[in-house]
Design an enzyme around this catalytic site. Sequence first.
Site, short mmCIF file in Angstrom:
data_model
loop_
_atom_site.label_atom_id
_atom_site.label_comp_id
_atom_site.label_asym_id
_atom_site.label_seq_id
_atom_site.Cartn_x
_atom_site.Cartn_y
_atom_site.Cartn_z
N SER A 49 0.81 -1.21 0.00
CA SER A 49 0.00 0.00 0.00
C SER A 49 0.84 1.27 0.00
O SER A 49 0.33 2.35 -0.26
CB SER A 49 -0.94 0.00 1.21
OG SER A 49 -0.20 0.05 2.42
N HIS A 50 2.16 1.14 0.27
CA HIS A 50 3.05 2.30 0.30
C HIS A 50 4.23 2.13 -0.65
O HIS A 50 5.24 2.82 -0.52
CB HIS A 50 3.56 2.55 1.72
CG HIS A 50 2.52 3.08 2.64
ND1 HIS A 50 1.60 2.26 3.26
CD2 HIS A 50 2.21 4.34 3.03
CE1 HIS A 50 0.78 3.00 4.00
NE2 HIS A 50 1.14 4.26 3.88
N GLU A 190 -4.81 0.52 2.15
CA GLU A 190 -5.27 -0.87 2.19
C GLU A 190 -6.70 -0.98 1.65
O GLU A 190 -7.05 -1.93 0.95
CB GLU A 190 -5.19 -1.43 3.61
CG GLU A 190 -3.78 -1.64 4.12
CD GLU A 190 -3.06 -2.77 3.40
OE1 GLU A 190 -3.74 -3.61 2.76
OE2 GLU A 190 -1.81 -2.79 3.44
#
Length: 339
Positions: A49-50, A190
């Site tokens: 997610s990053h 997420e």
Amino acid sequence: MTDTDGVKMSLDALADMSRTILTRHGLAPAHIEAVTRTIVAGERDGCASHGAYRLLVCINTLKTGKVVRDAEPRVAEPAPALARVDAGGGFAQLAFERGLPLLVQKARANGIAALAINHCVHFAALWPEIEALTEQGLVAFACTPSHAWVAPAGGTRPIFGTNPIAFGWPRADSPPFIFDFATSAVARGEIELHRRAGKAIPEGWGVDADGHPSTDPQAVLQGAMLTFGGHKGSALAAMVELLAGPLIGDLTSAESIALDAGAGSSPIGGEFVLAIDPAGFLGAEAAAHIARAEALFTGITDQGARLPSQRRYDARARSMRDGVVLPRALYDDLQALLA
């Protein structure tokens, strides 16, 4: 190498793709390098997610015009133990890198120092900043608000951001002890990944626009996320709003999303970073007392529990050896940014 499920890439290839995409969309060279380092680190450490996904977020923010593409951070010293960087409306990564040497210098001179990053656009995790400080032998804390996406405990309307907090403790012979988590039940990224994959989210992550619990990621994105741990997460979220908002003269999450005005950019505001030099309290005995923490960590792992960030360090070892695999849909979306 490609297949129906994913595209395998080396970390160098991912970095090159990031640079090419960011260059294509007009980001200044110094920012390109700082942003690329953060994105590659996220993907390298298994934080999907990053990681590479955040390139989509960066480019969308660039398209909104809410980030200054060639901002030049300005470093200031408001007090002996304080440092400040005006990011000038640019991404936070370069501002942190420019302020880091002064923060470290002040922490060592005073035993403790704080850094305020103002007027930045923040899209990433906080652990890269924390890790940079633990590499200098410092204990570190950081937090930042975001957009108002999260309802307070007992409420149904967004007022908080995901408001992450991060902490780091240096270790002599092991990777640092670091935790970095949102005060919301989950990072917003997420939920975005679940939406992209067409998957339901777990109960407790958020409510729809009418305040009803929902497992539909799109409904929650249009409604409100929830804090973790009820009133405890809600109180921590309020703390972040205060420390990295009014305390440093920057925006709250509600003010950030109001300034966004529906453009869909990344959050706009500030970041608060605290660095502590153990030698400030302990002098020559610092190393011995820092080493005493190993008994605590051993007491955790000896009973089968996992230290925070251990999963990241395991993923880092694998990806540095084998590269990473991007989901095919994400890779195609990234390639489309070059069209």
